[in-house]
Design a protein around this motif. Structure first.
Motif, PDB file in Angstrom:
ATOM      1  N   ARG A   1       0.727  -1.284   0.079  1.00 57.42           N
ATOM      2  CA  ARG A   1       0.036  -0.063  -0.056  1.00 57.42           C
ATOM      3  C   ARG A   1       0.830   1.451   0.100  1.00 57.42           C
ATOM      4  O   ARG A   1       1.945   1.525   0.684  1.00 57.42           O
ATOM      5  CB  ARG A   1      -0.808   0.069   1.236  1.00 57.42           C
ATOM      6  CG  ARG A   1      -2.086   1.117   1.490  1.00 57.42           C
ATOM      7  CD  ARG A   1      -2.734   0.661   2.451  1.00 57.42           C
ATOM      8  NE  ARG A   1      -3.710   1.921   2.905  1.00 57.42           N
ATOM      9  CZ  ARG A   1      -5.017   2.011   2.728  1.00 57.42           C
ATOM     10  NH1 ARG A   1      -5.664   0.691   2.056  1.00 57.42           N
ATOM     11  NH2 ARG A   1      -5.675   2.888   2.929  1.00 57.42           N
TER      12      ARG A   1
ATOM     13  N   SER B   1      -8.517  -2.931   3.777  1.00 56.92           N
ATOM     14  CA  SER B   1      -9.102  -4.010   3.120  1.00 56.92           C
ATOM     15  C   SER B   1      -7.880  -5.073   2.839  1.00 56.92           C
ATOM     16  O   SER B   1      -6.855  -4.696   2.682  1.00 56.92           O
ATOM     17  CB  SER B   1      -9.850  -3.502   1.675  1.00 56.92           C
ATOM     18  OG  SER B   1      -8.980  -2.596   0.905  1.00 56.92           O
TER      19      SER B   1
ATOM     20  N   SER C   1     -11.085  -5.222  -3.075  1.00 58.43           N
ATOM     21  CA  SER C   1     -11.183  -5.657  -1.871  1.00 58.43           C
ATOM     22  C   SER C   1     -11.778  -7.196  -1.862  1.00 58.43           C
ATOM     23  O   SER C   1     -12.811  -7.486  -2.778  1.00 58.43           O
ATOM     24  CB  SER C   1     -12.216  -4.635  -1.190  1.00 58.43           C
ATOM     25  OG  SER C   1     -11.504  -3.442  -1.217  1.00 58.43           O
TER      26      SER C   1
HETATM   27 MG    MG Z   1      -8.671  -0.775   0.330  1.00 60.67          MG
END
Ligand code: MG
Ligand code: AMP
Length: 349
Positions: free
Chosen positions: A60, A145, A153
């Motif tokens: 991420r 998620s 997701s």
């Molecule tokens: Mg997400």
């Protein structure tokens, strides 16, 4: 790493499993658990090293903040600077549930959670397993998620395993979430309060409490090129590998338009995201995925991300998706479709 799998017994976690999960959080480990929106990838929200592991496991971007998950309203006190009156009213009405509220953060909340912002996002999930875990640990749990960044997701245990087996310490197999799209994100630090991401709690629901509520235009208008106010919204999330197009308007015209496109792309592997009402209309497509009835948007939302992922599994070249009206849960569904389509949208057919 070897991921430990925890299965529910009669839809519940055993006392021993709750203890194992709590200890894992206290040891700075990563635990995937089901929520009513999508599966979440959790770590102790007060442990910056653990929170950094979330970003690493998912891939991420570090400027995309995490949501803290709590079980009790009293947990908010130490996480925020002040609690606006409207937050209490919203929590009375929509918590536990798929509503995330953004507050000015306290010094206790690490920068690793908020990506350096002065604000913090907080949610109280309603899924019985998420609630059991959060009640037992009493820690605020940072949990985005449970997918690899860039993928839709996960709404099934199977998809969580595909993305995160071997990358996290524990995965709880908790069935299928009842909403299927991520929570509504509502910024209470702006005036008027603004919806930054549409989800299960709708604009119409929120208007009953905040009549002049605003909505960040970028989330429903793919031609609006201003920077979205929610960092996560600027990423091309939810994107399947195929080239995706969304068509909305009169259902009859939508079917015609999609069929015309199928006809002119005969050499391509085409998937159509259809509904109960139209599923038999697309004879030339390689696959037709029925998301459910237009009368039941909860069903459509529940099936949407899985449908996008199965298009990837089948290596389709093009996805033609039917769109939905921009009201109720339709706004959240269209937001995800617009992102999947990366701006390739035809409205008002
Ligand atoms: Mg997400
Ligand atoms: P996820 O948990 O993967 O659904 O992503 C969390 C979403 O909440 C992302 O879109 C974030 O950008 C958004 N978010 C989290 N914290 C904040 C914040 N402090 N301000 C604005 N958006 C936030």
């Amino acid at each position: 790493m070897k991921t430990k799998i925890i299965k529910l017994k009669e839809d519940k976690l055993s006392k021993e499993d709750l203890e194992i999960i709590d200890q894992a959080f206290r040891d700075g480990k990563l635990v995937v658990f089901p929520t009513e929106t999508v599966y979440g990838l959790g770590a102790n929200g007060l442990d910056p090293d653990a929170d950094k592991k979330i970003f690493k496991a998912k891939g991420r971007p570090s400027d995309n903040p995490l949501i803290l998950h709590i079980a009790y309203m009293s947990q908010i006190n130490e996480l925020v600077k002040e609690i606006p009156d409207v937050a209490r009213e919203l929590s009375d009405n929509f918590w536990p549930g798929p509503l995330t509220m953004i507050f000015n953060k306290s010094d206790l909340v690490p920068d690793a959670v908020t990506a350096g912002l002065d604000t913090v996002a907080i949610r109280m999930p309603s899924h019985p397993v998420a609630r059991e875990i959060l009640k037992y640990t009493k820690l605020p749990i940072a949990a985005p998620s449970a997918n690899l960044s860039g993928k839709p997701s996960p709404t099934t245990y199977k998809r969580v395993m595909e993305d995160l087996d071997g990358l996290v310490d524990i995965i709880v197999d908790g069935g299928k979430p009842s909403y299927g799209i991520e929570s509504t994100v509502l910024d209470l630090t702006s005036d008027p309060a603004m919806i930054l991401r549409p989800g299960g709690v709708t604009k119409e629901d929120l208007r009953k409490i905040i009549p002049n509520i605003a909505i960040d235009n970028t989330i429903i208008d793919s031609n609006d090129k201003t920077v979205p106010k929610s960092p996560g919204q600027k990423y091309k999330h939810y994107a399947p590998q195929a080239d995706c197009y969304t068509f909305a308007g009169d259902p009859f015209n939508v079917v015609n338009e999609i069929n015309k496109r199928i006809e002119t792309n005969k050499d391509k592997k085409i998937a159509v995201l259809a509904t109960d009402q139209t599923v038999d209309e697309y004879e030339g497509a390689y696959m037709v995925i029925n998301l459910g009835s237009r009368e039941n948007l909860r069903e459509i939302a529940q099936n949407l991300f899985e449908a996008l992922r199965s298009c990837d599994d089948n290596k389709v070249d093009i996805i033609y998706a039917e769109g939905f009206e921009l009201r109720g849960l339709g706004v959240g569904i269209m937001n995800r479709l617009l992102k999947a389509s990366a701006g390739k949208v035809v409205l008002g057919l």
